[in-house]
Design an enzyme around this catalytic site. Structure first.
Site, PDB file in Angstrom:
ATOM      1  CG  PHE A 234      -1.641  -1.334   1.400  1.00 45.86           C
ATOM      2  CD1 PHE A 234      -2.377  -1.912   0.371  1.00 45.86           C
ATOM      3  CD2 PHE A 234      -1.502  -2.028   2.579  1.00 45.86           C
ATOM      4  CE1 PHE A 234      -2.962  -3.156   0.544  1.00 45.86           C
ATOM      5  CE2 PHE A 234      -2.078  -3.273   2.761  1.00 45.86           C
ATOM      6  CZ  PHE A 234      -2.809  -3.842   1.744  1.00 45.86           C
ATOM      7  N   GLY A 461       0.144  -7.643  -4.860  1.00 52.01           N
ATOM      8  CA  GLY A 461      -1.100  -8.334  -4.556  1.00 52.01           C
ATOM      9  C   GLY A 461      -2.237  -8.164  -5.543  1.00 52.01           C
ATOM     10  NE  ARG A 580      -7.891  -2.835 -23.746  1.00 53.51           N
ATOM     11  CZ  ARG A 580      -7.309  -3.695 -24.603  1.00 53.51           C
ATOM     12  NH1 ARG A 580      -7.965  -4.731 -25.080  1.00 53.51           N
ATOM     13  NH2 ARG A 580      -6.083  -3.479 -25.003  1.00 53.51           N
ATOM     14  CB  ILE A 581     -11.594  -3.894 -16.861  1.00 50.72           C
ATOM     15  CG1 ILE A 581     -12.205  -2.572 -16.358  1.00 50.72           C
ATOM     16  CG2 ILE A 581     -11.368  -4.871 -15.704  1.00 50.72           C
ATOM     17  CD1 ILE A 581     -11.321  -1.753 -15.427  1.00 50.72           C
ATOM     18  CG  ASN A 583      -8.434 -10.884 -14.496  1.00 52.47           C
ATOM     19  OD1 ASN A 583      -9.526 -10.954 -13.937  1.00 52.47           O
ATOM     20  ND2 ASN A 583      -7.612 -11.915 -14.579  1.00 52.47           N
ATOM     21  CE  LYS A 653      -9.373   7.248 -18.468  1.00 47.22           C
ATOM     22  NZ  LYS A 653     -10.609   8.004 -18.155  1.00 47.22           N
ATOM     23  N   GLY A 654      -5.588   2.400 -14.678  1.00 50.82           N
ATOM     24  CA  GLY A 654      -5.087   2.035 -13.349  1.00 50.82           C
ATOM     25  C   GLY A 654      -6.191   2.037 -12.316  1.00 50.82           C
ATOM     26  N   GLY A 656      -5.368   0.871  -8.703  1.00 49.53           N
ATOM     27  CA  GLY A 656      -4.874   0.670  -7.339  1.00 49.53           C
ATOM     28  C   GLY A 656      -5.276   1.768  -6.385  1.00 49.53           C
ATOM     29  CD  GLU A 657      -2.127   4.552  -5.656  1.00 53.61           C
ATOM     30  OE1 GLU A 657      -2.384   4.797  -4.462  1.00 53.61           O
ATOM     31  OE2 GLU A 657      -1.119   3.935  -6.029  1.00 53.61           O
TER      32      GLU A 657
END
Ligand code: MOS
Length: 690
Positions: A234, A461, A580-581, A583, A653-654, A656-657
């Site tokens: 994190f 992760g 786009r995703i 997974n 675009k990401g 995680g955050e």
């Protein structure tokens, strides 16, 4: 096409069977165990260290402190995740104590048990001064950070507010938080002559290599860092914290491999934290609910020796349309370890203030909070003065409101009940920049028709092994079973830090480029193996033309027990427009995880420092609260199928955050709706409800 498929993790079996090895699980013959001794005062200097009784204990091999540690080169090194201003703490180089818990000595022993006993027995005398650890103390000064854009303005925010029909002007506070991943920081250090190998928990092995080389005055090639798996981080493993240097010093002095694993308590001292913040938002709107003025002022804590800067006020510059906006950002240097990036760094804190203020404004205007936001949807990024590469925030509101059954909400605060429980529904926007950092990657086609990918990225992760396998399989036209991805080793091509939500955009694009290049090469030869290395970075022309961000809408429903003040998040729903995703299974897992992190931020997480000596008083999982299964009910994440042709070759675009951004204000706004109590301080606790 394997991109877009909900594949289970390719490393799932290795993880659940224990075959996946984490830093602390590596061992070498003849290794010693190192236990750091932490300063027991918050400021001052060491006057004496009594090593003799400790050296006499069974199993203890050495006690290392500034008295006998080698003078290290500490060549100047600024990695992309290091603060631009200031200098990292130099380990065991003098008698100074800068903050409580700073590592001031190290005990080495044949067993962990013996090292722990030795560390406990080591007597250190100090000349102590009283540290300043509270930024609200009148003695704390604020400074203008040297890096970044501290102040911005467009139009005249004060005049805009003066002309408003309704205004909100309020201060919002967020507690210091520690990342608390499951996996502790750990390093196994081994010298072979002047060649150093580190098995080390890291989100950024490339920087750890460069930094340790600089600390020891070595050429970069003399250091190798290996980190195949990360058990959550994190942001706390973006930087190379002092324990890595300590392990390497100890291994050098004893000429034996040294394993150093931080305890949970030690992870509260000097492995970074989300800085405590104070923010003022002043926002006003006309009778139609159009914003006329917005001021966002924020102050975050930092250490005395470094200026940690995050994007605290950035969201207010572009999230809504408003002709008159002013933002400012200040730092409070304190006698503490340096803060660092923690999930949605800056944005998650900043949006709490902005989105709570917008909620407050919606009640003053008598407007539905979604409708207020809708009326201030900008056509372009008004701060940058350029169009968004894509922006689906309105669609996110629509889908989320429908799925959440927002229309069942009675807008009046304290109007909804379930038995004796007060029920509230709240919402907030989420946003995070879509970055694309330079990365390299290597692709190799094997004689048996399979392919190997190599890149020095980490996987903390989210499923990087899996999603990168999908990207490579797609680019090579192979089934995923034929592709093997190897990461987490500095002998592989360079990758940026595994953070900032940019790994898929950056590393994924580099893998795609390497796969395309190796296929071109393969046309000219039948020899195998055949390999190619390629790189990827953002097209500067695209960066000039577009503002690039992911957006989302977060909805939450809470119940509040009016008698005892307990708050539960009954439902949470996030809808994201994040390109786009790759997974959808992993994406949903990552976003629900981030939303749960947001529940921690809004209701539980708080590191409390004793103002007398700077000691974190709740440095353990018994008193530093994080959500557990019983705290979580329904948490769902959905994704728009957003097509962004500009942002990067993969159109991602990401996630995680942004997964954490927006959760805190959605819950805080739901708590207000349930109770009529506006809490502007995180975490919201039982005592706020009574
Ligand atoms: Mo993130 S704060 O870049 O782990």
């Amino acid at each position: 096409m394997s991109i877009g498929l909900p594949l289970p993790r390719v490393d799932g079996r290795a993880k659940v069977t224990g075959a996946a090895r984490y830093a602390a699980e590596f061992s070498l013959p003849g290794q010693l165990h190192a236990v750091p001794v932490n300063a027991a005062v918050g400021l001052g200097r060491i006057t004496a260290i009594d090593e003799e009784p400790v050296l006499a204990l069974p199993g203890v091999v050495a006690v290392i402190s500034h008295k006998n540690a080698p003078r290290l080169a500490y060549r100047s090194h600024k990695g992309s995740i290091d603060p631009a201003t200031g200098e990292r703490l130099h380990m065991l180089q003098n008698d100074r104590v800068h903050f409580y818990g700073q590592a001031v000595a190290l005990v080495l022993a044949e067993t962990l048990d013996a090292a722990e006993r030795g560390a406990k027995a080591l007597r250190i005398d100090y000349e102590a001064a009283r540290p300043l650890v509270d930024q609200t103390n009148p003695q704390a000064r604020t400074i203008v950070p040297q890096a970044g854009t501290a102040d911005t303005a467009r139009g005249d925010a004060d005049a805009g507010l003066a002309a408003a029909m309704q205004t909100v002007d309020a201060v919002y506070e967020i507690a210091r938080e520690n990342h608390n991943p499951m996996e502790p920081h750990a390093t196994l250090a081994h010298w072979d002559g002047d060649q150093l190998t580190l098995w080390s928990k890291s989100q950024y092995v490339g920087n750890e290599q460069a930094e340790i080389a600089a600390v020891f005055g070595l050429p970069q090639g003399k250091v190798r860092v290996i980190c195949p798996f990360v058990g959550g981080a994190f942001g706390t493993s973006l930087r190379t914290w002092p324990h890595v240097t300590l392990a390497a010093i100890a291994a050098k002095m004893t000429k034996r491999p040294v394993k150093l694993v931080l305890t949970r308590k030690q992870m509260f001292f000097n492995t970074g934290h989300r800085p405590r913040t104070q923010q003022r938002i002043a926002v006003g709107a006309d009778a139609e609910g159009r914003l006329t003025g917005l001021i966002h002022e924020g102050t975050g804590e930092t250490s005395r020796h470094e200026e940690f800067v995050e994007a605290l006020t950035n969201v207010s510059r572009y999230l809504y349309s408003c002709p008159n906006v002013r933002t400012s950002y200040r730092l409070s240097p304190l006698d503490t370890g340096t803060p660092t990036f923690m999930r949605g760094p800056g944005e998650a804190s900043g949006i709490f203030a902005l989105e709570c203020a917008m909620d407050e404004l919606s009640y003053k205007l008598g407007l539905d909070p979604i409708e207020l936001r809708r009326r201030n949807e900008p056509g372009i990024d008004e701060h940058e003065g350029k169009p968004f590469s894509s922006r689906s925030l309105l669609q996110c509101y629509d889908l989320a409101a429908r799925q959440f059954n927002w229309s069942a909400r009675n807008p009046k605060p304290r109007s909804m009940r379930d038995g004796r429980l007060l029920i509230g529904m709240g919402m907030a926007s989420a946003t995070y920049p879509a970055y694309h950092a330079p990365s390299e990657a290597r692709a190799r086609l094997m004689p048996d028709g399979s392919a190997e990918i190599e890149v020095s990225a980490s996987d903390m992760g989210p499923g990087t092994y899996t999603s990168m396998t999908q990207v490579a399989a797609d680019a090579l036209g192979l089934p995923v079973e034929k592709v093997r991805v190897n990461i987490g080793d500095t002998t592989f091509p360079a990758a940026p830090s595994h953070g900032g939500s940019w790994t898929m955009a950056s590393v994924g694009s580099a893998i795609r480029a390497a796969c395309t290049t190796v296929q071109e090469k393969a046309k000219a030869t039948n020899d195998r193996p055949i390999e190619a290395t390629a790189s990827s970075q953002r097209d500067p022309d695209i960066a000039k033309r577009y503002s690039m961000h992911a957006f989302g809408a977060i909805f939450a429903e809470v119940s509040v027990d009016p008698d005892v003040g307990t708050i539960r998040v009954r439902r949470a729903l996030g809808v994201y427009g994040a390109g786009r995703i790759v997974n959808p299974r992993l994406a949903a897992s990552q976003c629900t995880g981030g939303m749960i992190g947001g529940i921690g931020m809004v209701l539980m997480e708080r590191t409390i420092l004793d103002t007398r000596d700077g000691r974190p008083v709740n440095a353990h999982m018994g008193d530093y609260l994080v959500p557990v299964n019983l705290d979580i009910n329904r948490v769902e994440a959905h994704f728009l199928n957003e097509d962004d042709p500009h942002v990067n070759p993969l159109g991602v675009k990401g996630l995680g955050e942004i997964a954490l951004v927006g959760m805190a204000p959605a819950v805080a706004n739901a708590v207000f709706h349930a109770t009529g109590k506006r809490v502007r301080e995180l975490p919201i606790r039982i005592e706020h409800m009574l």
